[in-house]
Enzyme design. Structure first.
Site, short mmCIF file in Angstrom:
data_model
loop_
_atom_site.label_atom_id
_atom_site.label_comp_id
_atom_site.label_asym_id
_atom_site.label_seq_id
_atom_site.Cartn_x
_atom_site.Cartn_y
_atom_site.Cartn_z
N CYS A 1 0.73 -1.42 0.04
CA CYS A 1 0.09 -0.07 0.10
C CYS A 1 0.93 1.36 -0.17
CB CYS A 1 -1.00 0.01 1.20
SG CYS A 1 -0.02 -0.23 2.73
N GLU B 1 -3.45 3.58 -8.03
CA GLU B 1 -2.45 2.37 -7.48
C GLU B 1 -2.51 1.31 -8.27
OE1 GLU B 1 -4.31 0.45 -4.09
OE2 GLU B 1 -2.49 0.73 -3.07
#
Ligand code: NAD
Length: 487
Positions: free
Chosen positions: A296, A389
């Site tokens: 992350c 992402e």
């Protein structure tokens, strides 16, 4: 069932796949199962080709109400701490099995596997921190002695992702239990086996039956059930923004349960020309390469000062491509496949987009579940691969000319999980520490470096609430103000 598996021909012989409820392993109520395939070979994760994980349905998500009051909630923190400490020791002893299970489920290389140690550290730290869960008193109202009480919610839920399952589990289960709650945790359908292994060990560690319950299953079924469950009073989630948003909606539409969300990132690293370039290149390359970029907080955008851009790119490419890619069960491997076919294909789509929107400066190839470390340059700030992402070993390296430009571009994202700056100028470092819009800022270091006793979480769309030693204890306790009027 023995908690310690025996390895035969390099494989554990006794892998648990059932649900863990009230201290026992049980099949799902509707007998439904799902299969787990190893990412690089697509083989079913079992020697006998019959291993299927059970998935939780609606009935299994209920029935935990107030068990905590009868078990963990009514005893002192040192007593609650004892099984947590024992579990920590067992986590350390069972490294090979945890590493094996993560390797076959989501491709994490066994070489360098330390998640069992990180998880053990978390269980030990929270076990020690139990006495911090308490309220305050106040004499500020004349005629009163007032106080706050901090009390467990009762039943709390946790939902975790597949990329660092054991670490995510420990960061939620340990604080929830030390504060006296009962936990129902749902693991990721892509990597459920280490959670079940930990459940086996929890029996040996002496956890009272029912305080820890582990469900396997898919998000839209068992995850959604937990998020909307009327008996669950707090839920801690780590995963994508997409699922986080659905969980927050379900929480609001059911019983307004407390929600903690640890979500995704698009973390920037800014490199100034006075930085130690070799060190900066090695650290930023490791950040986006570790766990095949499925992190992350990985620094997936790097902004380099124009005067050193060429040199930095050379150093970075050498560091980023110095990998041993291959079978995650081979101890020499340090770069495994993407976690599954979906991840593999998603990253390839972003690489195709990158080729349209910038210059491919390294890698770009993909084969049999593996993605080569990939670098793009000359990508516009508003390109999809700069804003979204990717969750793979893919990084954009961009040039900046002024400090103001670097800070503005670093902050030009909906995410705000982690940011880094590399410079020897303390004033500039502090300007960036203050100016970067992120829950964590690294100065001359970058992710996955975090502070053991500091909070972790996201600004903007990277999350709601915080995890951390004191923050998580706080998050799993309700508040009550008690007002005592003195006659
Ligand atoms: P994901 O959101 O797809 O799944 C995470 C978990 O949520 C799984 O257990 C899944 O089954 C469940 N889920 C999915 N849909 C759900 C729903 N509608 N209701 C309830 N539960 C649901 O994420 P993932 O692919 O497993 O993990 C990758 C993501 O996690 C990335 O975005 C990454 O950045 C993020 N992540 C964040 C952190 C952090 O600390 N901020 C740490 C690790 C991973």
């Amino acid at each position: 069932m023995a908690s310690t598996n025996t390895f035969v021909d390099g494989k554990p012989t006794n892998i648990e796949t059932r649900l863990f409820i009230n201290g026992e392993f049980v099949e799902s109520s509707d007998k439904k199962t799902f299969s787990i395939y190893t990412p690089s070979t697509n083989e079913l994760v079992a020697e006998d080709s019959s291993l299927r994980g059970h998935c939780s349905g609606h009935q299994h998500s209920s029935g935990y109400r107030q068990r905590s009051a009868a078990s963990m909630g009514c005893i002192v923190p040192t007593q609650r701490a004892a099984p947590l400490k024992k579990l920590a020791a067992l986590l350390r002893q069972n490294k090979d099995e945890f590493a094996y299970l993560e390797a076959v489920c989501m491709g994490r290389p066994v070489g360098g596997y330390i998640d069992n140690i990180i998880a053990a550290n978390k269980f030990e730290s929270f076990a020690e921190a139990g006495y911090t869960g308490k309220g305050v008193s106040s004499l500020n109202t004349p005629g009163f002695v007032n106080m706050t009480l901090r009390q467990p919610f009762g039943v709390v839920a946790a939902i975790i992702p597949w990329n660092v399952p054991l670490v995510s589990l420990a960061g939620k289960v340990a604080p929830a239990l030390i504060t006296g709650n009962t936990v129902v945790l749902k693991s990721s359908e892509k990597a459920p086996l280490t959670s079940l292994k930990l459940a086996q060990l929890s029996i040996e560690a002496g956890f009272p039956p029912g305080v820890l319950n582990i469900l396997s299953g898919h998000g839209h079924i068992s995850g959604a059930t937990l998020s909307a469950h009327m008996d669950v009073r707090a839920i801690s989630f780590t995963g994508s923004g997409r699922a986080g948003s659905m969980i927050q909606t379900a929480a609001a539409q059911s019983n307004m349960k407390n929600v903690i969300l640890e979500l995704g990132g698009k973390s920037p690293a800014v490199i100034f020309d006075d930085a130690d370039l070799e060190s900066a290149a090695a650290k930023t390359a490791n950040s986006i390469q570790w766990n095949s970029g499925q992190v992350c907080m990985a620094n997936s955008r790097i902004y380099v000062q124009d005067t050193i851009a060429e040199r930095f790119l050379e150093l970075f490419n050498v560091a980023f491509s110095s990998i041993h890619q291959g079978n995650p069960l081979n101890p020499a491997t340090n770069h495994g496949p993407q976690a599954d076919k979906v991840q593999f294909e998603t990253v390839q789509r972003y690489i195709a987009l990158g080729k349209e929107s910038g210059t491919l400066a390294l890698g770009g190839a993909a084969k049999d579940g593996f993605i080569e470390p990939t670098v793009f340059t000359n990508v516009a700030q508003d390109a999809k691969i700069m804003q979204e992402e990717i969750f793979g070993p893919v990084v954009n390296i961009c040039i900046f000319h002024t400090e103001e430009e670097a800070l503005a571009k670093a902050n030009d994202t909906e995410y705000g999980l982690y940011a880094a700056v590399f410079t020897k100028d303390i004033n500039r470092a502090m300007r960036f520490a203050k100016g970067l819009e992120a829950g964590t800022v690294g100065v001359n270091c970058t992710s996955p470096v975090t502070g053991h006793d500091l909070s972790f979480g996201g600004w903007k769309s990277s999350g709601v609430g915080r995890e951390g030693l004191l923050e998580s204890i706080n998050a799993f306790l309700e508040h009550k103000s008690v007002l005592i009027q003195i006659e």
